[in-house]
Scaffold this motif. Structure first.
Motif, PDB file in Angstrom:
ATOM      1  N   ARG A  30       0.812  -1.207   0.000  1.00  0.00           N
ATOM      2  CA  ARG A  30       0.000   0.000   0.000  1.00  0.00           C
ATOM      3  C   ARG A  30       0.850   1.263   0.000  1.00  0.00           C
ATOM      4  O   ARG A  30       0.400   2.303   0.428  1.00  0.00           O
ATOM      5  CB  ARG A  30      -0.920   0.000   1.209  1.00  0.00           C
ATOM      6  CG  ARG A  30      -1.949  -1.101   1.155  1.00  0.00           C
ATOM      7  CD  ARG A  30      -2.793  -1.051   2.370  1.00  0.00           C
ATOM      8  NE  ARG A  30      -1.907  -1.131   3.530  1.00  0.00           N
ATOM      9  CZ  ARG A  30      -2.228  -1.671   4.666  1.00  0.00           C
ATOM     10  NH1 ARG A  30      -3.406  -2.148   4.849  1.00  0.00           N
ATOM     11  NH2 ARG A  30      -1.377  -1.723   5.663  1.00  0.00           N
ATOM     12  N   TRP A  31       2.066   1.197  -0.459  1.00  0.00           N
ATOM     13  CA  TRP A  31       2.909   2.384  -0.495  1.00  0.00           C
ATOM     14  C   TRP A  31       2.454   3.298  -1.617  1.00  0.00           C
ATOM     15  O   TRP A  31       1.889   2.871  -2.598  1.00  0.00           O
ATOM     16  CB  TRP A  31       4.366   1.994  -0.729  1.00  0.00           C
ATOM     17  CG  TRP A  31       4.986   1.390   0.472  1.00  0.00           C
ATOM     18  CD1 TRP A  31       4.739   0.153   0.991  1.00  0.00           C
ATOM     19  CD2 TRP A  31       5.950   1.994   1.314  1.00  0.00           C
ATOM     20  NE1 TRP A  31       5.498  -0.042   2.111  1.00  0.00           N
ATOM     21  CE2 TRP A  31       6.262   1.072   2.334  1.00  0.00           C
ATOM     22  CE3 TRP A  31       6.587   3.220   1.311  1.00  0.00           C
ATOM     23  CZ2 TRP A  31       7.167   1.345   3.334  1.00  0.00           C
ATOM     24  CZ3 TRP A  31       7.506   3.484   2.309  1.00  0.00           C
ATOM     25  CH2 TRP A  31       7.776   2.553   3.298  1.00  0.00           C
ATOM     26  N   TRP A  32       2.707   4.579  -1.447  1.00  0.00           N
ATOM     27  CA  TRP A  32       2.450   5.501  -2.526  1.00  0.00           C
ATOM     28  C   TRP A  32       3.531   6.563  -2.537  1.00  0.00           C
ATOM     29  O   TRP A  32       4.249   6.761  -1.569  1.00  0.00           O
ATOM     30  CB  TRP A  32       1.068   6.139  -2.411  1.00  0.00           C
ATOM     31  CG  TRP A  32       0.861   7.078  -1.260  1.00  0.00           C
ATOM     32  CD1 TRP A  32       1.276   8.366  -1.162  1.00  0.00           C
ATOM     33  CD2 TRP A  32       0.173   6.789  -0.030  1.00  0.00           C
ATOM     34  NE1 TRP A  32       0.895   8.914   0.043  1.00  0.00           N
ATOM     35  CE2 TRP A  32       0.210   7.966   0.745  1.00  0.00           C
ATOM     36  CE3 TRP A  32      -0.474   5.674   0.469  1.00  0.00           C
ATOM     37  CZ2 TRP A  32      -0.375   8.052   2.002  1.00  0.00           C
ATOM     38  CZ3 TRP A  32      -1.055   5.767   1.718  1.00  0.00           C
ATOM     39  CH2 TRP A  32      -1.001   6.940   2.464  1.00  0.00           C
ATOM     40  N   THR A  33       3.628   7.225  -3.639  1.00  0.00           N
ATOM     41  CA  THR A  33       4.519   8.364  -3.768  1.00  0.00           C
ATOM     42  C   THR A  33       3.635   9.599  -3.823  1.00  0.00           C
ATOM     43  O   THR A  33       2.651   9.621  -4.547  1.00  0.00           O
ATOM     44  CB  THR A  33       5.353   8.261  -5.063  1.00  0.00           C
ATOM     45  OG1 THR A  33       6.143   7.093  -4.990  1.00  0.00           O
ATOM     46  CG2 THR A  33       6.262   9.478  -5.225  1.00  0.00           C
ATOM     47  N   CYS A  34       3.999  10.585  -3.048  1.00  0.00           N
ATOM     48  CA  CYS A  34       3.232  11.825  -3.023  1.00  0.00           C
ATOM     49  C   CYS A  34       3.946  12.851  -3.884  1.00  0.00           C
ATOM     50  O   CYS A  34       5.094  13.185  -3.643  1.00  0.00           O
ATOM     51  CB  CYS A  34       3.111  12.350  -1.595  1.00  0.00           C
ATOM     52  SG  CYS A  34       2.181  13.897  -1.521  1.00  0.00           S
ATOM     53  N   LEU A  35       3.256  13.317  -4.897  1.00  0.00           N
ATOM     54  CA  LEU A  35       3.756  14.425  -5.703  1.00  0.00           C
ATOM     55  C   LEU A  35       3.171  15.678  -5.072  1.00  0.00           C
ATOM     56  O   LEU A  35       1.953  15.844  -5.041  1.00  0.00           O
ATOM     57  CB  LEU A  35       3.301  14.283  -7.154  1.00  0.00           C
ATOM     58  CG  LEU A  35       3.608  12.944  -7.814  1.00  0.00           C
ATOM     59  CD1 LEU A  35       3.080  12.917  -9.239  1.00  0.00           C
ATOM     60  CD2 LEU A  35       5.093  12.670  -7.793  1.00  0.00           C
ATOM     61  N   ALA A  36       4.028  16.522  -4.521  1.00  0.00           N
ATOM     62  CA  ALA A  36       3.552  17.689  -3.782  1.00  0.00           C
ATOM     63  C   ALA A  36       4.124  18.968  -4.369  1.00  0.00           C
ATOM     64  O   ALA A  36       5.224  18.985  -4.923  1.00  0.00           O
ATOM     65  CB  ALA A  36       3.960  17.573  -2.318  1.00  0.00           C
ATOM     66  N   CYS A  37       3.378  20.031  -4.217  1.00  0.00           N
ATOM     67  CA  CYS A  37       3.833  21.335  -4.672  1.00  0.00           C
ATOM     68  C   CYS A  37       5.026  21.775  -3.818  1.00  0.00           C
ATOM     69  O   CYS A  37       4.985  21.666  -2.588  1.00  0.00           O
ATOM     70  CB  CYS A  37       2.707  22.353  -4.559  1.00  0.00           C
ATOM     71  SG  CYS A  37       3.195  24.000  -5.146  1.00  0.00           S
ATOM     72  N   PRO A  38       6.083  22.270  -4.443  1.00  0.00           N
ATOM     73  CA  PRO A  38       7.255  22.672  -3.668  1.00  0.00           C
ATOM     74  C   PRO A  38       7.114  24.019  -2.961  1.00  0.00           C
ATOM     75  O   PRO A  38       7.989  24.394  -2.194  1.00  0.00           O
ATOM     76  CB  PRO A  38       8.356  22.736  -4.728  1.00  0.00           C
ATOM     77  CG  PRO A  38       7.640  23.075  -5.981  1.00  0.00           C
ATOM     78  CD  PRO A  38       6.299  22.381  -5.888  1.00  0.00           C
ATOM     79  N   LEU A  39       6.029  24.735  -3.195  1.00  0.00           N
ATOM     80  CA  LEU A  39       5.897  26.061  -2.607  1.00  0.00           C
ATOM     81  C   LEU A  39       5.354  25.994  -1.186  1.00  0.00           C
ATOM     82  O   LEU A  39       4.365  25.314  -0.915  1.00  0.00           O
ATOM     83  CB  LEU A  39       4.976  26.937  -3.456  1.00  0.00           C
ATOM     84  CG  LEU A  39       5.496  27.262  -4.850  1.00  0.00           C
ATOM     85  CD1 LEU A  39       4.467  28.062  -5.618  1.00  0.00           C
ATOM     86  CD2 LEU A  39       6.805  28.012  -4.763  1.00  0.00           C
ATOM     87  N   ASP A  40       6.012  26.702  -0.274  1.00  0.00           N
ATOM     88  CA  ASP A  40       5.524  26.792   1.098  1.00  0.00           C
ATOM     89  C   ASP A  40       4.129  27.403   1.096  1.00  0.00           C
ATOM     90  O   ASP A  40       3.849  28.332   0.352  1.00  0.00           O
ATOM     91  CB  ASP A  40       6.460  27.655   1.949  1.00  0.00           C
ATOM     92  CG  ASP A  40       7.780  26.944   2.244  1.00  0.00           C
ATOM     93  OD1 ASP A  40       7.781  25.700   2.232  1.00  0.00           O
ATOM     94  OD2 ASP A  40       8.782  27.630   2.474  1.00  0.00           O
ATOM     95  N   GLY A  41       3.273  26.852   1.919  1.00  0.00           N
ATOM     96  CA  GLY A  41       1.921  27.371   2.019  1.00  0.00           C
ATOM     97  C   GLY A  41       0.948  26.742   1.038  1.00  0.00           C
ATOM     98  O   GLY A  41      -0.252  26.924   1.165  1.00  0.00           O
ATOM     99  N   CYS A  42       1.443  26.011   0.065  1.00  0.00           N
ATOM    100  CA  CYS A  42       0.566  25.349  -0.901  1.00  0.00           C
ATOM    101  C   CYS A  42       0.445  23.884  -0.498  1.00  0.00           C
ATOM    102  O   CYS A  42       1.437  23.162  -0.435  1.00  0.00           O
ATOM    103  CB  CYS A  42       1.115  25.453  -2.323  1.00  0.00           C
ATOM    104  SG  CYS A  42       0.020  24.663  -3.530  1.00  0.00           S
ATOM    105  N   GLU A  43      -0.763  23.456  -0.208  1.00  0.00           N
ATOM    106  CA  GLU A  43      -0.990  22.094   0.272  1.00  0.00           C
ATOM    107  C   GLU A  43      -1.343  21.105  -0.837  1.00  0.00           C
ATOM    108  O   GLU A  43      -1.703  19.968  -0.564  1.00  0.00           O
ATOM    109  CB  GLU A  43      -2.086  22.102   1.342  1.00  0.00           C
ATOM    110  CG  GLU A  43      -1.673  22.825   2.607  1.00  0.00           C
ATOM    111  CD  GLU A  43      -0.461  22.202   3.275  1.00  0.00           C
ATOM    112  OE1 GLU A  43      -0.350  20.972   3.316  1.00  0.00           O
ATOM    113  OE2 GLU A  43       0.400  22.973   3.746  1.00  0.00           O
TER     114      GLU A  43
END
Length: 151
Positions: A30-43
């Motif tokens: 059940r592993w996943w990779t999270c692609l997240a925005c690199p900007l602080d404050g952006c969730e």
């Protein structure tokens, strides 16, 4: 892996280390990779499951679509800061391994087995995340008579 996806994964790990946006689940299947925005404050983030991964083109389109909503200068500054922080961590890691190599060399010069030096053993265990390092943490966390812990 596309450079956009690699950058997004790096940003996800960077944000996760600061308590933002989830990055990895536990459990073998059940592993996943999270692609997240690199900007602080952006969730914004997208979780890509390892057992049913999205096509690379789909992931790249998701990331591009989100990142296009931010000023390019902000995105580049954030990625540059993440790259610089990663470079600093890598340089620190290299310096710590230099200490391990020196201690092993000194042990060999004393006629001992190179891996017998306790400082080198502890430091290398910490660097690779070996279970011996957890034992050290447990020892440090245990209350010790006559010592007061500072917050």
């Amino acid at each position: 892996m596309t450079s956009t996806r690699a950058a997004a994964e790096h940003a996800g790990r960077w944000k996760a280390s600061r308590g933002q946006a989830p990055h990895y689940a536990s459990g073998h299947e059940r592993w996943w990779t999270c692609l997240a925005c690199p900007l602080d404050g952006c969730e914004w983030h997208h979780d890509d499951r390892h057992d049913a991964p999205a096509a690379p083109a789909v992931l790249e389109a998701l990331v591009r679509e989100h990142v296009a909503g931010h000023p390019l200068g902000d995105v580049l500054a954030s990625l540059t800061a993440a790259r610089d922080a990663t470079g600093a961590v890598n340089a620190s890691n290299d310096r710590a391994w230099d200490v391990v190599r020196l201690r092993r060399q000194q042990a060999a010069e004393r006629g001992e087995h190179p891996y017998s030096d306790p400082v080198a053993q502890q430091l290398s265990a910490a660097l690779v995340g070996h279970e011996d390092h957890q034992a050290l943490r447990d020892l440090l966390a245990a209350p010790r008579p006559g010592l007061t812990r500072r917050p």
